[in-house]
Design an enzyme around this catalytic site. Structure first.
Site, PDB file in Angstrom:
ATOM      1  N   ASN A   1      40.488  31.978  39.141  1.00 27.96           N
ATOM      2  CA  ASN A   1      39.789  31.760  40.416  1.00 27.96           C
ATOM      3  C   ASN A   1      38.365  32.273  40.344  1.00 27.96           C
ATOM      4  O   ASN A   1      38.038  33.123  39.518  1.00 27.96           O
ATOM      5  CB  ASN A   1      40.464  32.543  41.561  1.00 27.96           C
ATOM      6  CG  ASN A   1      41.780  31.931  42.000  1.00 27.96           C
ATOM      7  OD1 ASN A   1      42.042  30.760  41.762  1.00 27.96           O
ATOM      8  ND2 ASN A   1      42.603  32.731  42.642  1.00 27.96           N
TER       9      ASN A   1
ATOM     10  N   GLY B   1      41.384  35.636  40.024  1.00 22.17           N
ATOM     11  CA  GLY B   1      42.617  34.863  39.795  1.00 22.17           C
ATOM     12  C   GLY B   1      43.617  35.797  39.127  1.00 22.17           C
ATOM     13  O   GLY B   1      43.267  36.473  38.157  1.00 22.17           O
ATOM     14  N   LYS B   2      44.847  35.826  39.629  1.00 18.45           N
ATOM     15  CA  LYS B   2      45.807  36.807  39.116  1.00 18.45           C
ATOM     16  C   LYS B   2      46.051  36.631  37.614  1.00 18.45           C
ATOM     17  O   LYS B   2      46.169  37.615  36.883  1.00 18.45           O
ATOM     18  CB  LYS B   2      47.117  36.718  39.885  1.00 18.45           C
ATOM     19  CG  LYS B   2      46.948  37.144  41.342  1.00 18.45           C
ATOM     20  CD  LYS B   2      48.233  37.233  42.100  1.00 18.45           C
ATOM     21  CE  LYS B   2      47.996  37.307  43.601  1.00 18.45           C
ATOM     22  NZ  LYS B   2      47.135  38.390  44.032  1.00 18.45           N
TER      23      LYS B   2
ATOM     24  N   ASN C   1      42.818  37.645  35.701  1.00 16.24           N
ATOM     25  CA  ASN C   1      42.641  39.097  35.811  1.00 16.24           C
ATOM     26  C   ASN C   1      43.519  39.822  34.790  1.00 16.24           C
ATOM     27  O   ASN C   1      43.083  40.787  34.151  1.00 16.24           O
ATOM     28  CB  ASN C   1      43.016  39.584  37.210  1.00 16.24           C
ATOM     29  CG  ASN C   1      42.032  39.133  38.272  1.00 16.24           C
ATOM     30  OD1 ASN C   1      40.908  38.740  37.966  1.00 16.24           O
ATOM     31  ND2 ASN C   1      42.444  39.181  39.524  1.00 16.24           N
TER      32      ASN C   1
ATOM     33  N   SER D   1      48.673  53.709  45.738  1.00 14.81           N
ATOM     34  CA  SER D   1      48.217  55.027  45.283  1.00 14.81           C
ATOM     35  C   SER D   1      49.387  55.969  44.966  1.00 14.81           C
ATOM     36  O   SER D   1      49.218  56.989  44.307  1.00 14.81           O
ATOM     37  CB  SER D   1      47.311  55.655  46.340  1.00 14.81           C
ATOM     38  OG  SER D   1      48.037  55.752  47.551  1.00 14.81           O
TER      39      SER D   1
ATOM     40  N   ALA E   1      42.932  43.328  42.505  1.00 15.02           N
ATOM     41  CA  ALA E   1      43.368  43.200  41.092  1.00 15.02           C
ATOM     42  C   ALA E   1      43.897  44.499  40.498  1.00 15.02           C
ATOM     43  O   ALA E   1      44.129  44.557  39.289  1.00 15.02           O
ATOM     44  CB  ALA E   1      42.274  42.619  40.213  1.00 15.02           C
ATOM     45  N   ALA E   2      44.123  45.515  41.319  1.00 16.76           N
ATOM     46  CA  ALA E   2      44.760  46.730  40.777  1.00 16.76           C
ATOM     47  C   ALA E   2      46.154  46.376  40.252  1.00 16.76           C
ATOM     48  O   ALA E   2      46.570  46.848  39.192  1.00 16.76           O
ATOM     49  CB  ALA E   2      44.855  47.800  41.855  1.00 16.76           C
ATOM     50  N   GLY E   3      46.855  45.509  40.993  1.00 19.14           N
ATOM     51  CA  GLY E   3      48.191  45.087  40.562  1.00 19.14           C
ATOM     52  C   GLY E   3      48.123  44.304  39.254  1.00 19.14           C
ATOM     53  O   GLY E   3      48.999  44.430  38.390  1.00 19.14           O
ATOM     54  N   ASP E   4      47.105  43.480  39.104  1.00 21.09           N
ATOM     55  CA  ASP E   4      46.950  42.705  37.860  1.00 21.09           C
ATOM     56  C   ASP E   4      46.662  43.636  36.688  1.00 21.09           C
ATOM     57  O   ASP E   4      47.191  43.459  35.593  1.00 21.09           O
ATOM     58  CB  ASP E   4      45.808  41.686  38.012  1.00 21.09           C
ATOM     59  CG  ASP E   4      46.079  40.703  39.140  1.00 21.09           C
ATOM     60  OD1 ASP E   4      47.259  40.362  39.360  1.00 21.09           O
ATOM     61  OD2 ASP E   4      45.115  40.292  39.814  1.00 21.09           O
TER      62      ASP E   4
END
Ligand code: RIB
Length: 303
Positions: free
Chosen positions: A11, A39-40, A43, A222, A248-251
């Site tokens: 993305n 974009g997941k 990322n 966190s 994008a922390a999750g990615d």
């Protein structure tokens, strides 16, 4: 050295920063506007490559100016683009609002991502089969995600599945995943259980593994992450950093998890590594700018 394949979305993120999110029907004045690559899927590929991993991505870009920029950027990072095709449509777009606490809300317009079909993934099967790990998310059509998982499963490629954005997931896909990595919202969408505390994470983890995934690594922002495997819940604490943008922390977490497992770490140590990588990613604006190098992650782990 382990090899990684990411099958998913690319993305362009159109990001507005604002003190607070507007309420329904309200207009608020923003602080700034920026354009980033995101974009997941992309990322996760970028985070892997920043850690030094050998990474190939399969997905689709549009026919606009963004697509050429994206290809050039991937080449610079050393991410193989042999699995990326351009389509006569727009590149995927994400309209993102980030508030002063670094929290975000996102609207995605799939564009070329919506043209990633099962047939297309079959054409790219070698990229998946040659990898040690396949990273999947849900910003391309489900038929493509499922096909990629089937190819990986028959090739012995381990599957790390990020069920994001939240939605329904076919049980066949859950059974193929080696590790599933939902956040609280995604875990709730999959199990009907909102994991707000230790008991909730345990119940959600149990429900997820009962659906056939081998291990559930549930992201808790966190607070770090909760691992549910072999009937046991383990909490891996998050790291305290100066967060400005959680996009994008999750990615980054998923890329860190895959990288660490690829280096031979046990699941608990790999989740700690992933927590550190994700925390660092939140210290800069934009999805990909804050993604850390291996040295930076090691610095936080040892510091
Ligand atoms: O996970 C963050 C990503 O979600 C953003 O980069 C945006 O593109 C959306 O896909």
């Amino acid at each position: 050295m382990s090899r990684f394949c990411v099958a998913g979305s690319l993305n362009i993120d159109l990001v507005t920063r604002t003190k607070r999110f507007p309420k329904k029907g309200e207009t608020v004045q923003g602080e700034s506007f920026s354009t980033f690559t995101g974009g997941k899927g992309a990322n996760q590929a970028v985070a892997l490559s920043k850690l030094g991993a050998e990474t190939v991505m399969t997905g689709k870009l549009g026919n606009d100016i963004y697509a050429a920029q994206y290809m050039e950027y991937f080449r610079k990072l050393g991410i193989s683009t042999e699995g990326i095709t351009r389509e006569e449509t727009s590149t995927g777009i994400a309209v993102i609002t980030v508030d002063e606490n670094g929290e975000n809300s996102i609207i995605i317009i799939p564009g070329a991502n919506g043209r990633v079909s099962a047939e297309y993934i079959k054409e790219k099967n070698e990229l998946i089969a040659k990898a040690d790990f396949l990273l999947l998310q849900l910003e391309v059509p489900m038929e493509a995600v499922l096909e990629a998982a089937k190819i990986a499963n028959s090739a012995g490629t381990r599957i790390i599945f990020d069920p994001a954005p939240a939605g329904d997931v076919p049980s066949e896909l859950l059974k193929l995943a080696d590790i599933i990595t939902p956040n609280e919202t995604e875990a709730e969408a999959l199990t009907g259980i909102r994991p707000d505390d230790q008991t909730g994470f345990e119940a959600a983890g149990k429900a997820l593994t009962a659906k056939g995934v081998k291990a559930a690594v549930m992201k808790a922002g966190s607070r770090g992450a909760y691992i549910y495997q072999n009937g046991r819940l383990i909490h891996a604490e998050g790291f305290k950093v100066n967060t400005v943008d959680t996009t994008a922390a999750g990615d980054t977490f998923n890329a860190g998890l895959a990288y660490a497992l690829g280096e031979g770490m046990a699941l608990r140590a790999a989740v700690r590594f992933a927590n550190a990588a994700a925390a660092i990613s939140t210290t800069k604006h934009g999805a990909q700018d804050g993604m850390p190098s291996l040295n930076e992650v090691q610095g936080l782990l040892e510091g």
